[in-house]
Scaffold this active site. Sequence first.
Site, PDB file in Angstrom:
ATOM      1  N   ARG A  95      97.016   5.145  45.095  1.00 31.76           N
ATOM      2  CA  ARG A  95      97.852   4.461  46.099  1.00 31.76           C
ATOM      3  C   ARG A  95      97.717   5.086  47.477  1.00 31.76           C
ATOM      4  O   ARG A  95      98.453   4.737  48.388  1.00 31.76           O
ATOM      5  CB  ARG A  95      99.299   4.468  45.655  1.00 31.76           C
ATOM      6  CG  ARG A  95      99.849   5.857  45.325  1.00 31.76           C
ATOM      7  CD  ARG A  95     101.318   5.773  45.052  1.00 31.76           C
ATOM      8  NE  ARG A  95     101.804   7.009  44.444  1.00 31.76           N
ATOM      9  CZ  ARG A  95     103.074   7.269  44.240  1.00 31.76           C
ATOM     10  NH1 ARG A  95     103.980   6.387  44.596  1.00 31.76           N
ATOM     11  NH2 ARG A  95     103.445   8.399  43.683  1.00 31.76           N
ATOM     12  N   ARG A 150     100.135  10.860  55.738  1.00 30.07           N
ATOM     13  CA  ARG A 150      99.990  12.300  55.485  1.00 30.07           C
ATOM     14  C   ARG A 150      98.787  12.835  56.247  1.00 30.07           C
ATOM     15  O   ARG A 150      97.839  12.098  56.529  1.00 30.07           O
ATOM     16  CB  ARG A 150      99.731  12.567  53.995  1.00 30.07           C
ATOM     17  CG  ARG A 150     100.674  11.900  53.049  1.00 30.07           C
ATOM     18  CD  ARG A 150     100.613  12.559  51.688  1.00 30.07           C
ATOM     19  NE  ARG A 150      99.421  12.227  50.902  1.00 30.07           N
ATOM     20  CZ  ARG A 150      99.302  12.528  49.610  1.00 30.07           C
ATOM     21  NH1 ARG A 150     100.259  13.182  48.982  1.00 30.07           N
ATOM     22  NH2 ARG A 150      98.210  12.206  48.939  1.00 30.07           N
ATOM     23  N   ARG A 194      90.880  18.026  45.645  1.00 32.93           N
ATOM     24  CA  ARG A 194      91.656  18.719  44.628  1.00 32.93           C
ATOM     25  C   ARG A 194      90.752  19.432  43.628  1.00 32.93           C
ATOM     26  O   ARG A 194      89.565  19.126  43.548  1.00 32.93           O
ATOM     27  CB  ARG A 194      92.474  17.689  43.826  1.00 32.93           C
ATOM     28  CG  ARG A 194      93.420  16.899  44.640  1.00 32.93           C
ATOM     29  CD  ARG A 194      93.176  15.393  44.498  1.00 32.93           C
ATOM     30  NE  ARG A 194      93.765  14.717  45.660  1.00 32.93           N
ATOM     31  CZ  ARG A 194      95.064  14.519  45.783  1.00 32.93           C
ATOM     32  NH1 ARG A 194      95.860  14.846  44.814  1.00 32.93           N
ATOM     33  NH2 ARG A 194      95.540  13.978  46.885  1.00 32.93           N
ATOM     34  N   ASP A 225      94.964  17.791  39.296  1.00 33.67           N
ATOM     35  CA  ASP A 225      94.698  16.784  40.329  1.00 33.67           C
ATOM     36  C   ASP A 225      95.688  16.901  41.490  1.00 33.67           C
ATOM     37  O   ASP A 225      95.573  16.169  42.470  1.00 33.67           O
ATOM     38  CB  ASP A 225      94.741  15.366  39.739  1.00 33.67           C
ATOM     39  CG  ASP A 225      96.034  15.078  39.002  1.00 33.67           C
ATOM     40  OD1 ASP A 225      96.299  15.763  38.002  1.00 33.67           O
ATOM     41  OD2 ASP A 225      96.785  14.201  39.435  1.00 33.67           O
TER      42      ASP A 225
HETATM   43  P1  AMP Z   1     100.810  12.223  40.878  1.00 29.24           P
HETATM   44  O1  AMP Z   1     100.928  13.167  39.711  1.00 29.24           O
HETATM   45  O2  AMP Z   1     102.113  11.596  41.290  1.00 29.24           O
HETATM   46  O3  AMP Z   1     100.182  12.911  42.046  1.00 29.24           O
HETATM   47  O4  AMP Z   1      99.905  10.976  40.451  1.00 29.24           O
HETATM   48  C1  AMP Z   1      98.923  11.004  39.442  1.00 29.24           C
HETATM   49  C2  AMP Z   1      97.972   9.844  39.558  1.00 29.24           C
HETATM   50  O5  AMP Z   1      98.655   8.600  39.452  1.00 29.24           O
HETATM   51  C3  AMP Z   1      97.200   9.765  40.862  1.00 29.24           C
HETATM   52  O6  AMP Z   1      95.915   9.315  40.579  1.00 29.24           O
HETATM   53  C4  AMP Z   1      97.978   8.745  41.661  1.00 29.24           C
HETATM   54  O7  AMP Z   1      97.186   8.116  42.624  1.00 29.24           O
HETATM   55  C5  AMP Z   1      98.395   7.774  40.581  1.00 29.24           C
HETATM   56  N1  AMP Z   1      99.623   7.025  40.924  1.00 29.24           N
HETATM   57  C6  AMP Z   1     100.888   7.492  40.982  1.00 29.24           C
HETATM   58  N2  AMP Z   1     101.740   6.505  41.320  1.00 29.24           N
HETATM   59  C7  AMP Z   1     100.999   5.372  41.487  1.00 29.24           C
HETATM   60  C8  AMP Z   1     101.301   4.027  41.837  1.00 29.24           C
HETATM   61  N3  AMP Z   1     102.546   3.618  42.068  1.00 29.24           N
HETATM   62  N4  AMP Z   1     100.270   3.152  41.917  1.00 29.24           N
HETATM   63  C9  AMP Z   1      99.017   3.535  41.664  1.00 29.24           C
HETATM   64  N5  AMP Z   1      98.672   4.789  41.321  1.00 29.24           N
HETATM   65  C10 AMP Z   1      99.646   5.711  41.243  1.00 29.24           C
HETATM   66 MG    MG Z   2      98.702  13.462  42.697  1.00 28.88          MG
END
Ligand code: AMP
Ligand code: MG
Length: 498
Positions: A102, A185, A192, A261
């Site tokens: 996203r 941001r 990462r 990540d």
């Molecule tokens: P995070 O642990 O929140 O950093 O996210 C883990 C993964 O999920 C990353 O690849 C993000 O881009 C993806 N992600 C989290 N929320 C969304 C969303 N609402 N739509 C699409 N991808 C998401």
């Molecule tokens: Mg993330």
Amino acid sequence: MSAIDPTTAGRRIDTLPIRNSFAALPPSFYTRLVPTPLPSPYLVCASASAAALIGLDTAEFQTERFVQVCTGSVTLPGSIPLAAVYSGHQFGVWAGQLGDGRAILLGDVPAAGMPGMELQLKGAGLTPYSRMGDGRAVLRSSIREFLCSEAMAALGIPTSRALCVTGSDLHIMREVPETTAVTTRMAPSFLRFGSFEHWFYSDKQDQLKTLADYVIDRFYPDLRDASNPYLALLREVTCRTAHLMAQWQAVGFMHGVMNTDNMSVLGLTIDYGPFGFMEAFDSQHICNHSDQQGRYAYSMQPQVGHWNCHALAQALLPLIGSVDDAKAALEYYKGAFAEKFDGLLRAKLGLQSAQPEDDKLMDAMFAIMQGSHADFTSFFRRLGDLQVDNPAADEPLRDLFIDRPAFDAWAVQYRARLKQENSQDRPRRLAMHRVNPKYVLRNYLAQTAIEKAQNGDFSEIDRLLAVLEKPFDEQPENHRYAELPPDWASQLEVSCSS
Ligand code: AMP
Ligand code: MG
């Protein structure tokens, strides 16, 4: 490298000198795509100090153009919007391909003292890496990321920055329907550990090398001269990660989702989600309601940082060439963490020298804080007001403890230690107040600003930002922002939902 003077630049958004250095990597590293704009967007909040880093005139915040750029409805000339691919270990398990699900990278802008500042729109719509997600972010989590990024920067902790949050009345579904937002941001890079793991686990050694060379040449040019630059890279990232963990622990910051990540190859705090600042001290505290096992509890963060560096080492191994060398680089972690954390703790206690008995004094301090669940930030701040020869003045500090005799016993040891180095109250107080913040982003403060914002009033975000930008200043007029959480705050739960 062209550097701008951020104090005089006064750039307009339309003429921001943006380019995309990351897009020079082969197409397998990303997918080019344009953001999906938010309907009828508006500005929620913006950071003048973040704007200064890219020389952007803050008068631009009020323009329609700025909001359009930051919600992705206008692409600036020179920008090459893209979503990057990466993989990662989530909660200790290999999760395979992830990627910017996203977030959309617009490109980078020349900035003083760094190769460039990347601008990324988080919540800007679907990408090929969105998996089950909707590509969006809600206002609530966007305000939290905005405030915390800027608060961490003011605390002197390496972090991505937040230029602004823009919002829309478009509703999306989380536990309940919520309005959407985009956070703009900034960081020199959002790469990462998982960016490297991606190529290692897909057995693409060429791409692994291309990425490592890009990171070294752009962000660690001094390492190019090392006999093994990839090994030097691992050692440097390991040390930076250890230092970052020490800084988190010293200020009571808990990230909440330390998956590989979410670990920056530049040693920055990135991907703010269910983070928290320690309040009632509990070393086992878990800030992320979704983390049932407590993998990322406060006390675990330093060792998880080390575990994550192992994952990075594994990914870099084909380039490093020797398991023993990689292990030796990882060995730096513990020493780097201990040295940094000890130094920070000593400063937090106002100690000028290191003495063999100090470990005991600090262990005893954490034990009494744990025993009384003393408020972390208030404890260190009030400790600075302690007077060596006047225990009667300890009352506000002592009030943080349920177990007063335990505090009194520790205070006797601490006073003896201060006397040993002939510590003077006034200079020690000044020095301690420069390292022990009075103001941190407590959950209830963020929640208050969020609830007002959800009702269309964004003013509390600005007020809170102004307070958090000077965390070490007394700011007597803002003392209420340093108060202990109200009873309702104990009901607050922060989860991965964002
Ligand atoms: P995070 O642990 O929140 O950093 O996210 C883990 C993964 O999920 C990353 O690849 C993000 O881009 C993806 N992600 C989290 N929320 C969304 C969303 N609402 N739509 C699409 N991808 C998401
Ligand atoms: Mg993330």
